[in-house]
Design a protein around this motif. Structure first.
Motif, PDB file in Angstrom:
ATOM      1  N   PRO A 105       6.933  12.789 -23.884  1.00  0.00           N
ATOM      2  CA  PRO A 105       6.529  12.047 -22.677  1.00  0.00           C
ATOM      3  C   PRO A 105       7.537  12.237 -21.543  1.00  0.00           C
ATOM      4  O   PRO A 105       8.743  12.093 -21.752  1.00  0.00           O
ATOM      5  N   ALA A 106       7.013  12.586 -20.387  1.00  0.00           N
ATOM      6  CA  ALA A 106       7.884  12.742 -19.213  1.00  0.00           C
ATOM      7  C   ALA A 106       7.158  12.123 -18.024  1.00  0.00           C
ATOM      8  O   ALA A 106       6.773  12.802 -17.084  1.00  0.00           O
ATOM      9  N   PRO A 107       6.937  10.793 -18.074  1.00  0.00           N
ATOM     10  CA  PRO A 107       6.055  10.162 -17.082  1.00  0.00           C
ATOM     11  C   PRO A 107       6.511  10.311 -15.638  1.00  0.00           C
ATOM     12  O   PRO A 107       5.667  10.459 -14.749  1.00  0.00           O
ATOM     13  N   VAL A 108       7.820  10.300 -15.398  1.00  0.00           N
ATOM     14  CA  VAL A 108       8.236  10.402 -13.986  1.00  0.00           C
ATOM     15  C   VAL A 108       8.287  11.864 -13.538  1.00  0.00           C
ATOM     16  O   VAL A 108       7.887  12.184 -12.415  1.00  0.00           O
ATOM     17  N   PHE A 109       8.731  12.764 -14.412  1.00  0.00           N
ATOM     18  CA  PHE A 109       8.668  14.190 -14.042  1.00  0.00           C
ATOM     19  C   PHE A 109       7.226  14.547 -13.680  1.00  0.00           C
ATOM     20  O   PHE A 109       6.969  15.191 -12.669  1.00  0.00           O
ATOM     21  N   SER A 110       6.269  14.139 -14.510  1.00  0.00           N
ATOM     22  CA  SER A 110       4.899  14.588 -14.278  1.00  0.00           C
ATOM     23  C   SER A 110       4.226  13.816 -13.143  1.00  0.00           C
ATOM     24  O   SER A 110       3.544  14.422 -12.322  1.00  0.00           O
ATOM     25  N   SER A 111       4.452  12.503 -13.059  1.00  0.00           N
ATOM     26  CA  SER A 111       3.779  11.776 -11.971  1.00  0.00           C
ATOM     27  C   SER A 111       4.379  12.141 -10.614  1.00  0.00           C
ATOM     28  O   SER A 111       3.686  12.115  -9.602  1.00  0.00           O
ATOM     29  N   SER A 112       5.665  12.500 -10.603  1.00  0.00           N
ATOM     30  CA  SER A 112       6.271  12.901  -9.323  1.00  0.00           C
ATOM     31  C   SER A 112       5.691  14.228  -8.857  1.00  0.00           C
ATOM     32  O   SER A 112       5.448  14.431  -7.666  1.00  0.00           O
ATOM     33  N   LEU A 113       5.455  15.110  -9.814  1.00  0.00           N
ATOM     34  CA  LEU A 113       4.833  16.389  -9.456  1.00  0.00           C
ATOM     35  C   LEU A 113       3.405  16.146  -8.959  1.00  0.00           C
ATOM     36  O   LEU A 113       2.964  16.756  -7.982  1.00  0.00           O
ATOM     37  N   ALA A 114       2.716  15.221  -9.609  1.00  0.00           N
ATOM     38  CA  ALA A 114       1.347  14.896  -9.180  1.00  0.00           C
ATOM     39  C   ALA A 114       1.364  14.297  -7.770  1.00  0.00           C
ATOM     40  O   ALA A 114       0.491  14.579  -6.943  1.00  0.00           O
ATOM     41  N   GLY A 116       0.813  -1.224   0.000  1.00  0.00           N
ATOM     42  CA  GLY A 116       0.000   0.000   0.000  1.00  0.00           C
ATOM     43  C   GLY A 116       0.837   1.261   0.000  1.00  0.00           C
ATOM     44  O   GLY A 116       0.468   2.273   0.591  1.00  0.00           O
ATOM     45  N   SER A 117       1.993   1.217  -0.664  1.00  0.00           N
ATOM     46  CA  SER A 117       2.876   2.388  -0.685  1.00  0.00           C
ATOM     47  C   SER A 117       2.943   2.929  -2.124  1.00  0.00           C
ATOM     48  O   SER A 117       3.309   2.197  -3.043  1.00  0.00           O
ATOM     49  N   PRO A 118       2.571   4.191  -2.333  1.00  0.00           N
ATOM     50  CA  PRO A 118       2.479   4.702  -3.709  1.00  0.00           C
ATOM     51  C   PRO A 118       3.835   5.021  -4.330  1.00  0.00           C
ATOM     52  O   PRO A 118       4.266   6.167  -4.353  1.00  0.00           O
ATOM     53  N   VAL A 119       4.466   4.001  -4.868  1.00  0.00           N
ATOM     54  CA  VAL A 119       5.792   4.203  -5.488  1.00  0.00           C
ATOM     55  C   VAL A 119       5.616   4.555  -6.974  1.00  0.00           C
ATOM     56  O   VAL A 119       6.056   3.847  -7.866  1.00  0.00           O
ATOM     57  N   THR A 120       4.974   5.694  -7.205  1.00  0.00           N
ATOM     58  CA  THR A 120       4.597   6.041  -8.581  1.00  0.00           C
ATOM     59  C   THR A 120       5.812   6.236  -9.487  1.00  0.00           C
ATOM     60  O   THR A 120       5.786   5.853 -10.656  1.00  0.00           O
ATOM     61  N   ALA A 121       6.871   6.844  -8.965  1.00  0.00           N
ATOM     62  CA  ALA A 121       8.038   7.115  -9.820  1.00  0.00           C
ATOM     63  C   ALA A 121       8.667   5.800 -10.280  1.00  0.00           C
ATOM     64  O   ALA A 121       9.071   5.657 -11.441  1.00  0.00           O
ATOM     65  N   TYR A 143       3.608  14.922  -5.442  1.00  0.00           N
ATOM     66  CA  TYR A 143       3.873  16.040  -4.532  1.00  0.00           C
ATOM     67  C   TYR A 143       2.591  16.847  -4.306  1.00  0.00           C
ATOM     68  O   TYR A 143       2.231  17.162  -3.175  1.00  0.00           O
ATOM     69  N   ASP A 144       1.902  17.169  -5.409  1.00  0.00           N
ATOM     70  CA  ASP A 144       0.681  17.964  -5.287  1.00  0.00           C
ATOM     71  C   ASP A 144      -0.404  17.204  -4.532  1.00  0.00           C
ATOM     72  O   ASP A 144      -1.172  17.795  -3.780  1.00  0.00           O
ATOM     73  N   SER A 145      -0.450  15.891  -4.711  1.00  0.00           N
ATOM     74  CA  SER A 145      -1.446  15.095  -3.983  1.00  0.00           C
ATOM     75  C   SER A 145      -1.189  15.161  -2.482  1.00  0.00           C
ATOM     76  O   SER A 145      -2.122  15.278  -1.685  1.00  0.00           O
ATOM     77  N   LEU A 146       0.091  15.101  -2.102  1.00  0.00           N
ATOM     78  CA  LEU A 146       0.409  15.169  -0.676  1.00  0.00           C
ATOM     79  C   LEU A 146       0.149  16.574  -0.132  1.00  0.00           C
ATOM     80  O   LEU A 146      -0.166  16.746   1.043  1.00  0.00           O
ATOM     81  N   ARG A 147       0.283  17.548  -0.997  1.00  0.00           N
ATOM     82  CA  ARG A 147       0.179  18.943  -0.581  1.00  0.00           C
ATOM     83  C   ARG A 147      -1.274  19.390  -0.409  1.00  0.00           C
ATOM     84  O   ARG A 147      -1.586  20.237   0.422  1.00  0.00           O
ATOM     85  N   ARG A 148      -2.186  18.820  -1.190  1.00  0.00           N
ATOM     86  CA  ARG A 148      -3.563  19.319  -1.238  1.00  0.00           C
ATOM     87  C   ARG A 148      -4.338  19.033   0.047  1.00  0.00           C
ATOM     88  O   ARG A 148      -4.186  17.983   0.659  1.00  0.00           O
TER      89      ARG A 148
END
Ligand code: NBP
Length: 486
Positions: free
Chosen positions: A428-437, A274-279, A439-444
């Motif tokens: 395509p920049a899947p890790v740049f963009s998903s990492s930002l997402a 259950g750990s979101p390792v998106t990058a 960060y933003d998910s944790l921030r919201r």
């Protein structure tokens, strides 16, 4: 004369670890299923230290001091079980079997449990650094019982890489903990390489910076907070010229990335604990997409970019000054995304520790990745400092550590510009963009998960909780739509 340790499996990794042990003064008994490898090793390197040649596992075991230590370096999977099965009847209580290959941690847990019941120690050891590391000093992540480390640890520490004189080897935790940490190391390695690739692609596609020039950019970046082995060797690969065509080598290499499975295991385990390792997961998927060459040949000819024709990347990033600014933006996006990959990897270790009963010491783990392994980076020193506190005072996420929070804040505007540019121009920049997402998910403050809960309650009566009172609730969607306490 008895040997301090026996090594069975003398392909490149086993041979190099055996040589490393012998060069450090240990007497090493050698064994391989086919004797030709043993003989080849002795012929080429027999003078490097004390070796004992053995032709069978029984001879190997007989040649060892007690408690016996047998290092298995055969192909991961069924061969490891086959060797263990042959070894067990030859060993006595208290002896130690070590698996230094890239075994899946669940298999290590299973083997450890079975062998513990027979009075044997089974130590799954993560070894990172490839062939070169195995010979000259790898980063070593041993699991198994604490007691086995008392006997084995000094030996492993001696042959490990050193960072400012400190060994890159420490006891990680019981059963599969060492292989787990090595697996997560590899997952981070996948993400680290993917963000480097995304930076390369963006700088070339948008600002027209060719590989040879980029070698200089990466070399420059290696003097910044990005300094690391992977950035260093990126410069080497980018400036390499193809002998046949004279083109940059990177342009003649097929753009389909291979994988041996450790990144995939990390992503799967991330989902399981259950750990979101998106990058890490996005990096694995990026390799999978790259390997779909037949499909890509069709989609390349069919899919349009749908980009407004009035937009021109060359116009936007063409001037020397704009290019320079863009390169700096990409550097910051790379650093921020890399921090996210590390944060996710470390979070995953905490989650796995809870799941499998390991007391993982994140500071110690960061310390042993500082040399010998592929993800070695200056950043790891700062990560160590971030975790230099009793567990309850450690940051809940690496990005919460003051030094990294500050670094992310500095990178954010550039990070957003780069992700926006990637989307605008169709790179395509899947890790740049998903990492930002991430960060933003944790921030919201609020996430759309509230709507997900509403939908789940609508179609499956899965219930929800309210922000304003305790309890579990359900709306009677097919009735009067009144709310009841479930
Ligand atoms: P390989 O993974 O290529 O395995 C070859 C060795 O396994 C040979 O010694 C072979 O014996 C032996 N073997 C096989 Br295959 N089946 C066997 C069986 N049923 N019984 C006994 N021996 C058997 O070797 P490697 O590339 O040196 O890798 C060893 C381990 O290290 C692997 O787990 C690998 O994933 C890992 N590794 C780690 C890194 C790293 O950076 N940490 C790099 C590369 C590999 P034979 O000579 O008789 O065929």
């Amino acid at each position: 004369m008895s040997a301090h340790i026996g090594v069975t499996g003398l392909a490149v990794m086993g041979a190099n670890l055996a040589r490393n042990l012998a060069r450090n003064g240990y007497t090493v008994a050698l064994h391989n299923r086919s004797a030709s490898r043993t003989d080849a090793l002795l012929q080429a390197h027999g003078s490097e230290g004390e070796f004992i040649r053995t032709g069978t596992l029984a001879e190997l075991v007989e040649s060892l001091e007690r408690p016996r230590r047998v290092l298995i370096m055969v192909k991961a999977g069924a061969p490891v079980d086959a060797v263990i099965e042959d070894l067990v009847p030859l060993l006595d209580e208290g002896d130690i079997i070590i698996d230094g290959g890239n075994s899946f941690f669940e298999e290590t847990r299973r083997r450890e449990e079975t062998l513990r019941a027979k009075g044997l120690h089974f130590v799954g050891v993560g070894v990172s650094g490839g062939e070169e590391g195995a010979l000259n000093g790898p980063s070593i992540m041993p699991g198994g019982s604490r007691e086995s480390y008392d006997s084995l640890g000094p030996m492993l520490e001696t042959i490990s890489a050193k960072y400012n004189g400190e060994p890159c080897c420490t006891w990680i935790g019981t059963d599969g903990a060492g292989h787990y940490v090595k697996m997560v190391h590899n997952g981070i390695e996948y993400a680290d390489m993917q963000v480097i690739g995304e930076a390369f692609d963006l700088m070339r596609s948008l600002a027209g910076i060719e590989p040879r020039e980029q070698a200089g950019v990466f070399r420059e970046w290696n003097t910044t907070d990005l300094a690391s082995y992977l950035i260093e060797i990126t410069a080497e690969v980018l400036e390499q010229e193809d002998e046949t065509t004279g083109h940059p080598l990177v342009d003649v290499v097929v753009d389909s990335a291979g994988q041996k499975g450790t990144g995939r295991w990390t992503a799967i385990s991330g989902l399981e604990v259950g750990s979101p390792v998106t990058a890490i997961a996005e990096s694995v998927f990026a390799r999978s997409i790259s390997s779909q060459r037949e499909l890509r040949a069709v989609t390349n000819a069919t899919f349009s970019a749908g980009i407004d024709e009035t937009l021109s990347a060359q116009e936007k990033y063409g001037s020397a000054e704009d290019r320079q600014d863009f390169v700096e933006d990409v550097r910051r996006a790379l650093y921020a995304s890399k921090l996210v990959a590390y944060a996710q990897g470390l979070d995953m270790l905490v989650a796995a520790g809870e799941e499998f009963g390991w007391e993982l010491d994140l500071k110690a783990i960061a310390s042993l990745w500082r040399a010998g392994c592929i993800i070695r980076a200056d950043l790891l020193d700062t990560i160590m400092k971030a975790y230099d506190a009793p567990r309850e005072e450690q940051p809940k996420n690496l990005l919460l550590a003051p030094e990294f929070n500050e670094a992310i804040n500095e990178c954010l505007p550039a990070w957003r510009r780069v992700v926006a540019a990637a989307a605008t121009y169709g790179v395509p920049a899947p890790v740049f963009s998903s990492s930002l997402a991430y960060y933003d998910s944790l921030r919201r403050d609020r996430l759309p998960a509230a709507l997900t809960q509403g939908l789940r309650d609508y179609f499956g009566a899965h219930t929800y909780q309210r922000v304003d009172k305790e309890g579990t609730f359900h709306t009677q969607w097919s009735g009067d739509r009144g709310e009841i306490e479930a």
